[in-house]
Design an enzyme around this catalytic site. Structure first.
Site, PDB file in Angstrom:
ATOM      1  N   ASP A  24      -3.566   2.329   6.608  1.00 55.32           N
ATOM      2  CA  ASP A  24      -2.640   1.783   5.612  1.00 55.32           C
ATOM      3  C   ASP A  24      -2.335   0.314   5.895  1.00 55.32           C
ATOM      4  OD1 ASP A  24      -2.598   4.288   4.470  1.00 55.32           O
ATOM      5  OD2 ASP A  24      -0.807   4.922   5.569  1.00 55.32           O
ATOM      6  N   GLU A  33      -1.452  -1.911  -6.231  1.00 57.06           N
ATOM      7  CA  GLU A  33      -2.684  -1.272  -6.662  1.00 57.06           C
ATOM      8  C   GLU A  33      -2.493  -0.601  -8.014  1.00 57.06           C
ATOM      9  OE1 GLU A  33      -5.176   0.323  -2.981  1.00 57.06           O
ATOM     10  OE2 GLU A  33      -3.123   1.076  -2.948  1.00 57.06           O
ATOM     11  N   ASP A  42       0.859  -1.179   0.000  1.00 52.63           N
ATOM     12  CA  ASP A  42       0.000   0.000   0.000  1.00 52.63           C
ATOM     13  C   ASP A  42       0.895   1.228   0.000  1.00 52.63           C
ATOM     14  OD1 ASP A  42      -2.794   1.226   0.433  1.00 52.63           O
ATOM     15  OD2 ASP A  42      -1.576   2.149   2.011  1.00 52.63           O
TER      16      ASP A  42
END
Length: 485
Positions: free
Chosen positions: A406, A323, A227
Site C-alpha cells: 500500500d 484512484e 491508496d
C-alpha cells in the site's frame, strides 16, 4: 429548463438540520411526502398509458399515422395535465387541498427527470448503468421526501426554528446560527428547502447561495497520493516522501455483536405478515426501533469519520491524487463486500471532489482505473507482470526495493501528479502518461457479467484458439520512470 447559475464568488451550498416536529407537524410532513409520491405515480401512469396503448394498437396492425399520440413528460406538460385532472380524479379530489402545491410539484419533477434519464440511457446519451422505464413507488418502501421552492422559506431569528410553506414553524434539534448569521449579513440567500425522513429522524436541507472565499491550504506545493484499502482505510504519501496511514475504524464490525442480539429479539416478536394481513405487535415495533437505532449509529459514525478525513486532506495539500476504483465490481466479491461497503470508497472520492474545488480550489487528479499503482516500483519504475492480492509486501527484482504494497501504491500515485498535463484532470490517460506496453495483454475492459464456468469451443467465452493465446511477459521498465524528488 435553464439550470440555475450562482453569482461570481458565490457557491450553492446546503445546510442540513435535524427537526423536532410535534405530532401534528409530523403528520403534515408525512402527508406532504405522501402527496409527492402520489403525484409521481400519477405521472408514471399518465405517460405510460399512451405507451401501452400504442403497443396494443401496433399489435392490431394499425399504421403509424393512426396510432395514439405520445403524451409529453416535460414538467410544464405534467403540471398542466395534473392541475386539470386533480379536481375530478377520485384519487386526489378529496384531499389534494390539504397539502402545498410544492408537494405535487416535487413528484411531477421527479417523474420528468426519471423519464428523461430513461430516454437518454436508451439513446446512449447517459453514462453508467442502463436505466429502465420509471416504475411506481411503493407506499411501504418509498423514501419520504418533499421539496419546497416557493413560498415562505426562512430561518427564524431565535436560531432554533425554520418556517416552511403550509407546514409553519418547526423547531430544529440543533441551532441554525451559522446560516442565520450569513443571511443577516447578506452573504447568503436561501433558494429552496427539502424535508426528508432518514435514519429515524426528520431533516431539512436548506439550499442557499453563499458567498465563499477560497481558503489557502497549509502546503500548496505538496501533492499527496491516497491508496484506499480494507485493512488500512487510507495510506497517504506526499511528494516529500512522508507516509501516513489511517486505520479503518470498522464501525459495522464493531456493532455486529449488538446487531445480532437486537435481531434475535426482533425475530422472537410477532412481526408483520403481508400474506395474512397480520399487523406487527407493539413489542415487535419497539424491538425493531432498537435494532434500527444501532444501524443509524453506525451510519452516523461512518459519515463523521469520512468527513473528518477528507476535510483534513483537502485543507493541507495543493494536489490530491486518488484512484478511479470500480467499487460496484469490488462489491461482487462476497468475501470483502461487507468491509468494502463499510469503508465507503465512493463517498471518500465524492467528498474530495467538492471540497477541493469549492473550498480550496486545489487540484484533484483521478488516476486511470488501469494504472498499475501497486505493480509499479516506486524506486526504479519497473512494472511487475503479476502481483496477487495476498502478497502484501512489494519486492522489486531490479533495484531490490522492499516496501509495503500500500505504501508503494501511494508513492506512485503521488508521483503521478507531476505527469498530468495541466487542465486534463485525469492521470494515467494515453495523452498524459508515458506509453508503455501491457504486460499481460489486458484489454482494459471491466467485466460486466460473470464468466462461464464451463468453456465450450465455438461460443463466446469458450476455449481460446491457438493463435489467440498470449504468453506471460517478464517485468518491464517504463519509458520514463516517475519520481517523487
Amino acid at each position: 429548463m435553464k439550470k440555475f447559475q450562482a453569482q461570481p464568488g458565490f457557491v450553492v451550498q446546503a445546510f442540513r438540520f435535524a427537526l423536532d416536529p410535534n405530532a401534528a407537524q409530523e403528520a403534515a410532513l408525512r402527508s406532504h411526502c405522501g402527496a409527492a409520491r402520489a403525484a409521481y405515480n400519477w405521472a408514471v401512469a399518465w405517460v405510460g398509458a399512451s405507451w401501452w396503448q400504442r403497443k396494443a394498437e401496433e399489435s392490431y396492425g394499425i399504421v403509424e399515422e393512426q396510432l395514439t399520440q405520445w403524451r409529453p413528460w416535460s414538467l410544464p406538460a405534467l403540471r398542466k395535465a395534473f392541475n386539470e385532472g386533480k379536481h375530478t380524479d377520485p384519487r386526489f379530489a378529496a384531499w389534494w387541498e390539504d397539502n402545498s402545491k410544492e408537494a405535487y410539484s416535487t413528484g411531477l419533477a421527479n417523474a420528468a427527470a426519471a423519464f428523461d434519464n430513461y430516454a437518454k440511457s436508451k439513446r446512449g446519451q447517459r453514462k453508467g448503468k442502463r436505466v429502465g422505464m420509471p416504475r411506481f413507488k411503493s407506499k411501504r418502501k418509498a423514501r419520504l421526501s418533499c421539496r419546497f421552492t416557493t413560498g415562505t422559506i426562512r430561518v427564524e431569528r431565535d436560531g432554533r426554528h425554520v418556517t416552511l410553506p403550509r407546514l409553519g414553524t418547526l423547531r430544529t434539534h440543533e441551532p441554525t446560527a451559522g446560516l442565520l448569521a450569513r443571511v443577516q449579513a447578506g452573504t447568503a440567500r436561501i433558494l429552496s428547502a427539502t424535508v426528508r425522513h432518514e435514519r429515524g429522524r426528520w431533516f431539512v436541507s436548506l439550499q442557499a447561495e453563499v458567498k465563499r472565499d477560497l481558503e489557502r491550504v497549509a502546503r500548496p506545493d505538496v501533492a499527496v497520493g491516497i491508496d484506499l484499502g480494507v485493512k488500512t482505510l487510507a495510506v497517504l504519501a506526499d511528494s516529500t516522501g512522508e507516509i501516513r496511514t489511517v486505520a479503518n475504524p470498522g464501525h459495522y464490525d464493531a456493532a455486529r455483536r449488538r446487531l445480532r442480539r437486537a435481531s434475535r429479539i426482533v425475530s422472537r416478536r410477532q412481526g408483520p405478515d403481508r400474506r395474512t394481513g397480520r399487523k406487527p405487535s407493539k413489542r415487535w415495533q419497539k424491538a425493531n426501533a432498537a435494532r434500527n437505532k444501532v444501524h443509524h449509529r453506525v451510519a452516523n459514525l461512518r459519515e463523521d469519520a469520512l468527513h473528518k478525513l477528507t476535510t483534513a486532506v483537502a485543507a493541507e495539500h495543493g494536489t490530491v491524487v486518488v484512484e478511479d476504483l470500480n467499487v460496484a465490481g469490488m462489491l461482487r466479491n462476497r468475501r470483502l463486500a461487507r468491509r468494502i461497503a463499510d469503508a465507503g470508497f465512493g463517498e471518500i472520492r465524492r467528498q474530495l471532489a467538492y471540497k477541493t474545488s469549492r473550498r480550496h480550489a486545489t487540484r484533484l487528479v483521478v488516476a486511470n482505473r488501469w494504472y498499475p499503482s501497486s505493480k509499479t516500483c516506486s524506486g526504479c519504475g519497473v512494472v511487475k507482470a503479476k502481483l496477487p492480492l495476498h502478497i502484501r509486501t512489494y519486492k522489486c527484482d531490479a533495484c531490490h526495493l522492499v516496501i509495503d504494497r500500500d505504501d508503494n501504491a501511494a508513492l506512485n500515485l503521488a508521483a503521478l501528479a507531476a505527469a498530468v498535463v495541466t487542465g486534463t484532470g485525469v492521470a494515467g490517460d494515453q495523452d498524459t502518461a508515458p506509453a508503455v506496453s501491457k504486460p499481460r495483454g489486458a484489454d482494459q475492459k471491466t467485466r460486466a457479467t460473470r464468466p462461464r464456468r464451463k468453456a465450450s469451443a465455438g461460443r463466446a467465452g469458450g476455449a481460446t484458439l491457438p493463435h489467440q493465446r498470449q504468453t506471460e511477459t517478464r517485468d518491464r521498465t517504463q519509458a520514463e520512470p516517475l519520481t517523487l524528488w
